[in-house]
Design a protein around this motif. Structure first.
Motif, PDB file in Angstrom:
ATOM      1  N   GLN A   1       0.439   4.381  -2.833  1.00 14.34           N
ATOM      2  CA  GLN A   1       0.170   5.529  -2.302  1.00 14.34           C
ATOM      3  C   GLN A   1       1.402   6.410  -2.803  1.00 14.34           C
TER       4      GLN A   1
ATOM      5  N   GLU B   1       0.798  -1.141   0.027  1.00 12.37           N
ATOM      6  CA  GLU B   1       0.109  -0.034  -0.084  1.00 12.37           C
ATOM      7  C   GLU B   1       0.704   1.285   0.090  1.00 12.37           C
TER       8      GLU B   1
ATOM      9  N   GLN C   1       0.552   9.704  -5.079  1.00  8.54           N
ATOM     10  CA  GLN C   1       0.653  10.789  -4.594  1.00  8.54           C
ATOM     11  C   GLN C   1       1.873  11.783  -5.112  1.00  8.54           C
TER      12      GLN C   1
END
Length: 83
Positions: free
Chosen positions: A41, A37, A45
């Motif tokens: 991310q 994860e 991002q």
């Protein structure tokens, strides 16, 4: 009048493309082993906007080089602007 040199701008543009290409290859290798994860991310991002932003920067650099060349032509031959 001596033409304005655009070599440094074009060199920067080429280096930007080259460095990003190397980065993208490295990211693909990293992504193949970093599959959790936080990796997802990080990509979402931090990296998702990177390629489009660098493409816009590269396009802007090319537009600058083109404008400089056009200005050089006009300064050399003012009639160029009316034609």
């Amino acid at each position: 009048m001596k033409p304005f040199g655009t070599g440094a701008i074009q060199e920067t543009q080429n280096q930007l493309r080259h460095e990003f290409s190397e980065f993208a290859e490295q990211w693909q290798r990293t992504k193949s082993v970093w599959r959790d994860e936080p990796a997802r991310q990080f990509e979402e991002q931090c990296l998702a906007d990177l390629a489009p932003t660098l493409n816009r920067v590269s396009s802007a650099l090319q537009a600058l080089v083109d404008a400089i060349h056009q200005a050089d032509r006009v300064l050399k031959d003012p009639e160029e602007m009316s034609g």
